[in-house]
Design a protein around this motif. Structure first.
Motif, PDB file in Angstrom:
ATOM      1  N   ASP A 199       0.836  -1.201   0.000  1.00 17.40           N
ATOM      2  CA  ASP A 199       0.000   0.000   0.000  1.00 17.40           C
ATOM      3  C   ASP A 199       0.873   1.256   0.000  1.00 17.40           C
ATOM      4  O   ASP A 199       0.615   2.218  -0.725  1.00 17.40           O
ATOM      5  CB  ASP A 199      -0.909   0.025   1.235  1.00 17.40           C
ATOM      6  N   HIS A 200       1.915   1.240   0.840  1.00 13.40           N
ATOM      7  CA  HIS A 200       2.837   2.373   0.936  1.00 13.40           C
ATOM      8  C   HIS A 200       3.590   2.570  -0.378  1.00 13.40           C
ATOM      9  O   HIS A 200       3.750   3.693  -0.866  1.00 13.40           O
ATOM     10  CB  HIS A 200       3.818   2.126   2.087  1.00 13.40           C
ATOM     11  N   LEU A 201       4.048   1.455  -0.962  1.00 17.85           N
ATOM     12  CA  LEU A 201       4.746   1.544  -2.246  1.00 17.85           C
ATOM     13  C   LEU A 201       3.844   2.140  -3.312  1.00 17.85           C
ATOM     14  O   LEU A 201       4.278   2.987  -4.103  1.00 17.85           O
ATOM     15  CB  LEU A 201       5.229   0.159  -2.686  1.00 17.85           C
ATOM     16  N   LEU A 202       2.571   1.707  -3.342  1.00 17.86           N
ATOM     17  CA  LEU A 202       1.665   2.224  -4.360  1.00 17.86           C
ATOM     18  C   LEU A 202       1.396   3.712  -4.142  1.00 17.86           C
ATOM     19  O   LEU A 202       1.304   4.471  -5.120  1.00 17.86           O
ATOM     20  CB  LEU A 202       0.350   1.449  -4.359  1.00 17.86           C
ATOM     21  N   ALA A 203       1.293   4.136  -2.890  1.00 20.58           N
ATOM     22  CA  ALA A 203       1.101   5.564  -2.617  1.00 20.58           C
ATOM     23  C   ALA A 203       2.267   6.366  -3.181  1.00 20.58           C
ATOM     24  O   ALA A 203       2.072   7.399  -3.842  1.00 20.58           O
ATOM     25  CB  ALA A 203       0.961   5.803  -1.120  1.00 20.58           C
ATOM     26  N   GLY A 204       3.485   5.890  -2.940  1.00 22.85           N
ATOM     27  CA  GLY A 204       4.651   6.595  -3.448  1.00 22.85           C
ATOM     28  C   GLY A 204       4.756   6.578  -4.957  1.00 22.85           C
ATOM     29  O   GLY A 204       5.059   7.601  -5.589  1.00 22.85           O
ATOM     30  N   LEU A 205       4.503   5.419  -5.565  1.00 23.33           N
ATOM     31  CA  LEU A 205       4.570   5.307  -7.018  1.00 23.33           C
ATOM     32  C   LEU A 205       3.502   6.166  -7.695  1.00 23.33           C
ATOM     33  O   LEU A 205       3.755   6.812  -8.720  1.00 23.33           O
ATOM     34  CB  LEU A 205       4.402   3.847  -7.435  1.00 23.33           C
ATOM     35  N   THR A 206       2.284   6.167  -7.123  1.00 24.82           N
ATOM     36  CA  THR A 206       1.202   6.970  -7.695  1.00 24.82           C
ATOM     37  C   THR A 206       1.523   8.454  -7.573  1.00 24.82           C
ATOM     38  O   THR A 206       1.275   9.231  -8.510  1.00 24.82           O
ATOM     39  CB  THR A 206      -0.134   6.655  -6.992  1.00 24.82           C
ATOM     40  N   ALA A 207       2.066   8.844  -6.434  1.00 26.23           N
ATOM     41  CA  ALA A 207       2.452  10.240  -6.253  1.00 26.23           C
ATOM     42  C   ALA A 207       3.466  10.648  -7.318  1.00 26.23           C
ATOM     43  O   ALA A 207       3.298  11.670  -7.991  1.00 26.23           O
ATOM     44  CB  ALA A 207       3.030  10.452  -4.851  1.00 26.23           C
ATOM     45  N   ARG A 208       4.501   9.851  -7.469  1.00 22.69           N
ATOM     46  CA  ARG A 208       5.522  10.177  -8.468  1.00 22.69           C
ATOM     47  C   ARG A 208       4.930  10.231  -9.867  1.00 22.69           C
ATOM     48  O   ARG A 208       5.225  11.147 -10.646  1.00 22.69           O
ATOM     49  CB  ARG A 208       6.651   9.149  -8.419  1.00 22.69           C
ATOM     50  N   GLY A 209       4.068   9.258 -10.179  1.00 17.35           N
ATOM     51  CA  GLY A 209       3.457   9.227 -11.506  1.00 17.35           C
ATOM     52  C   GLY A 209       2.540  10.399 -11.768  1.00 17.35           C
ATOM     53  O   GLY A 209       2.298  10.766 -12.922  1.00 17.35           O
ATOM     54  N   ALA A 210       2.024  11.009 -10.688  1.00 23.27           N
ATOM     55  CA  ALA A 210       1.109  12.141 -10.822  1.00 23.27           C
ATOM     56  C   ALA A 210       1.812  13.484 -10.650  1.00 23.27           C
ATOM     57  O   ALA A 210       1.156  14.528 -10.675  1.00 23.27           O
ATOM     58  CB  ALA A 210      -0.015  12.018  -9.798  1.00 23.27           C
ATOM     59  N   GLY A 211       3.135  13.455 -10.443  1.00 24.12           N
ATOM     60  CA  GLY A 211       3.876  14.693 -10.296  1.00 24.12           C
ATOM     61  C   GLY A 211       3.950  15.225  -8.882  1.00 24.12           C
ATOM     62  O   GLY A 211       4.236  16.399  -8.656  1.00 24.12           O
TER      63      GLY A 211
ATOM     64  N   GLN B 133      12.841  -8.897  -4.235  1.00 21.46           N
ATOM     65  CA  GLN B 133      13.336  -8.111  -3.101  1.00 21.46           C
ATOM     66  C   GLN B 133      14.222  -6.977  -3.600  1.00 21.46           C
ATOM     67  O   GLN B 133      14.137  -5.839  -3.110  1.00 21.46           O
ATOM     68  CB  GLN B 133      14.111  -8.995  -2.126  1.00 21.46           C
ATOM     69  N   ALA B 134      15.062  -7.265  -4.592  1.00 19.04           N
ATOM     70  CA  ALA B 134      15.915  -6.218  -5.171  1.00 19.04           C
ATOM     71  C   ALA B 134      15.064  -5.136  -5.836  1.00 19.04           C
ATOM     72  O   ALA B 134      15.369  -3.939  -5.733  1.00 19.04           O
ATOM     73  CB  ALA B 134      16.886  -6.832  -6.179  1.00 19.04           C
ATOM     74  N   ARG B 135      13.988  -5.548  -6.520  1.00 19.25           N
ATOM     75  CA  ARG B 135      13.086  -4.574  -7.169  1.00 19.25           C
ATOM     76  C   ARG B 135      12.415  -3.677  -6.137  1.00 19.25           C
ATOM     77  O   ARG B 135      12.369  -2.446  -6.299  1.00 19.25           O
ATOM     78  CB  ARG B 135      12.023  -5.323  -7.975  1.00 19.25           C
ATOM     79  N   VAL B 136      11.893  -4.273  -5.067  1.00 18.00           N
ATOM     80  CA  VAL B 136      11.236  -3.497  -4.020  1.00 18.00           C
ATOM     81  C   VAL B 136      12.229  -2.557  -3.349  1.00 18.00           C
ATOM     82  O   VAL B 136      11.918  -1.389  -3.082  1.00 18.00           O
ATOM     83  CB  VAL B 136      10.584  -4.446  -2.990  1.00 18.00           C
ATOM     84  N   ASN B 137      13.448  -3.046  -3.087  1.00 15.74           N
ATOM     85  CA  ASN B 137      14.464  -2.192  -2.475  1.00 15.74           C
ATOM     86  C   ASN B 137      14.771  -0.980  -3.351  1.00 15.74           C
ATOM     87  O   ASN B 137      14.946   0.134  -2.846  1.00 15.74           O
ATOM     88  CB  ASN B 137      15.749  -2.986  -2.229  1.00 15.74           C
ATOM     89  N   ALA B 138      14.822  -1.213  -4.668  1.00 14.20           N
ATOM     90  CA  ALA B 138      15.107  -0.117  -5.592  1.00 14.20           C
ATOM     91  C   ALA B 138      13.980   0.916  -5.575  1.00 14.20           C
ATOM     92  O   ALA B 138      14.232   2.131  -5.620  1.00 14.20           O
ATOM     93  CB  ALA B 138      15.316  -0.649  -7.003  1.00 14.20           C
ATOM     94  N   ILE B 139      12.729   0.436  -5.517  1.00 13.10           N
ATOM     95  CA  ILE B 139      11.585   1.359  -5.458  1.00 13.10           C
ATOM     96  C   ILE B 139      11.657   2.192  -4.183  1.00 13.10           C
ATOM     97  O   ILE B 139      11.475   3.417  -4.210  1.00 13.10           O
ATOM     98  CB  ILE B 139      10.261   0.577  -5.511  1.00 13.10           C
ATOM     99  N   ILE B 140      11.932   1.546  -3.053  1.00 15.14           N
ATOM    100  CA  ILE B 140      11.983   2.251  -1.771  1.00 15.14           C
ATOM    101  C   ILE B 140      13.094   3.309  -1.791  1.00 15.14           C
ATOM    102  O   ILE B 140      12.882   4.447  -1.342  1.00 15.14           O
ATOM    103  CB  ILE B 140      12.218   1.238  -0.635  1.00 15.14           C
ATOM    104  N   GLU B 141      14.244   2.954  -2.344  1.00 11.50           N
ATOM    105  CA  GLU B 141      15.338   3.922  -2.409  1.00 11.50           C
ATOM    106  C   GLU B 141      14.985   5.087  -3.337  1.00 11.50           C
ATOM    107  O   GLU B 141      15.198   6.254  -3.009  1.00 11.50           O
ATOM    108  CB  GLU B 141      16.613   3.230  -2.893  1.00 11.50           C
ATOM    109  N   GLU B 142      14.417   4.745  -4.501  1.00  6.26           N
ATOM    110  CA  GLU B 142      14.073   5.756  -5.476  1.00  6.26           C
ATOM    111  C   GLU B 142      13.019   6.730  -4.942  1.00  6.26           C
ATOM    112  O   GLU B 142      13.069   7.938  -5.209  1.00  6.26           O
ATOM    113  CB  GLU B 142      13.550   5.088  -6.744  1.00  6.26           C
ATOM    114  N   LEU B 143      12.065   6.205  -4.166  1.00  8.38           N
ATOM    115  CA  LEU B 143      10.997   7.033  -3.652  1.00  8.38           C
ATOM    116  C   LEU B 143      11.349   7.733  -2.342  1.00  8.38           C
ATOM    117  O   LEU B 143      10.585   8.533  -1.832  1.00  8.38           O
ATOM    118  CB  LEU B 143       9.738   6.171  -3.440  1.00  8.38           C
ATOM    119  N   GLY B 144      12.521   7.403  -1.793  1.00  6.27           N
ATOM    120  CA  GLY B 144      12.925   8.031  -0.541  1.00  6.27           C
ATOM    121  C   GLY B 144      12.104   7.596   0.643  1.00  6.27           C
ATOM    122  O   GLY B 144      11.907   8.352   1.597  1.00  6.27           O
ATOM    123  N   LEU B 145      11.597   6.351   0.595  1.00  2.00           N
ATOM    124  CA  LEU B 145      10.762   5.856   1.673  1.00  2.00           C
ATOM    125  C   LEU B 145      11.588   5.219   2.779  1.00  2.00           C
ATOM    126  O   LEU B 145      11.073   4.936   3.838  1.00  2.00           O
ATOM    127  CB  LEU B 145       9.745   4.834   1.129  1.00  2.00           C
TER     128      LEU B 145
END
Length: 228
Positions: free
Chosen positions: A71-83, A216-228
């Motif tokens: 849920d947290h990952l999707l919030a961050g990804l959606t935010a980034r995708g929406a600017g 796990q590597a993919r999720v870690n990359a998303i978390i780092e990229e989103l600053g979570l």
């Protein structure tokens, strides 16, 4: 039981224990997520919410499961995708869909994110309004437009699977894998998949081992990229 939620939580919380410390048995299914608001919310569409989010990111509280989970990952990804800057998202973590639902209905949060099944009854009853679905394409039986359809290039699933303790014997692992494989091929499991709108994504053996490492590597990359 494990899945995307645990992968993210492991990283965000700096857990000393990881899925690498377990014995993978099988991946069973994927569950896509839905973004919802209260039925009386002024946000009638995803676009309405995104406009307000861009204008005041911190003023729009987003409720969902634990920190670093799907849920947290999707919030961050959606935010980034929406600017919207992901680090500016006012994300409020709850222990489960029930608490998130209470927060939504009480107005504590503006929108909520969880698996579709968690909110399906309240959507059908008219208490919640579904704004977007995280699947890559429309899913039969779920009349909710995807994020992609609405101009936000984001998809995310919460896979679910089974792991065993470390140190079990090859024979014990083989027996567990056989049991789960038999279950996954049963009519009752097929009915469960259909009833919950889950996607069958069965995977076992060495392929599941590799999947966990890669995901796990993919999720870690998303978390780092989103600053979570």
């Amino acid at each position: 039981m494990t899945g995307t939620v645990m992968e993210g939580a492991i990283t965000v919380n700096g857990s000393a224990a990881t899925l690498a410390d377990t014995t993978p048995i099988a991946r069973l299914a994927e569950d896509y997520l839905v973004l919802v608001g209260p039925a009386d919310s002024p946000f009638r569409t995803l676009g309405d919410f995104l406009d307000a989010w861009r204008a005041d990111p911190h003023g729009q509280a987003v409720g969902g499961g634990g920190l670093g989970g799907a849920d947290h990952l999707l919030a961050g990804l959606t935010a980034r995708g929406a600017g919207v800057e992901p680090a500016a998202v006012n994300y409020i973590a709850y222990s489960g869909g029930g608490e998130a639902l209470t927060a939504l209905l009480s107005g504590t949060v503006t929108v909520g994110i969880s698996g579709f099944h968690d909110f399906a009854d309240q959507i059908e009853a008219g208490n919640l309004r579904a704004l977007a679905y995280s699947a890559p394409e429309p899913v039969e039986g779920i009349e909710v437009p995807t994020l992609v359809e609405q101009g936000v290039p984001v998809t995310l699933s919460n896979w679910r699977g089974v792991v065993a303790p470390p140190g079990i014997t090859d024979a014990e692992r083989a027996e567990l894998t056989s049991l789960v494989t038999e279950m996954a091929g049963s009519p009752r499991w097929a009915d469960t998949l259909a009833r919950n709108k889950w996607e069958d994504s069965f995977l076992a053996g060495a392929e599941f081992d590799r999947f966990i490492d890669d995901d796990q590597a993919r999720v870690n990359a998303i978390i780092e990229e989103l600053g979570l």
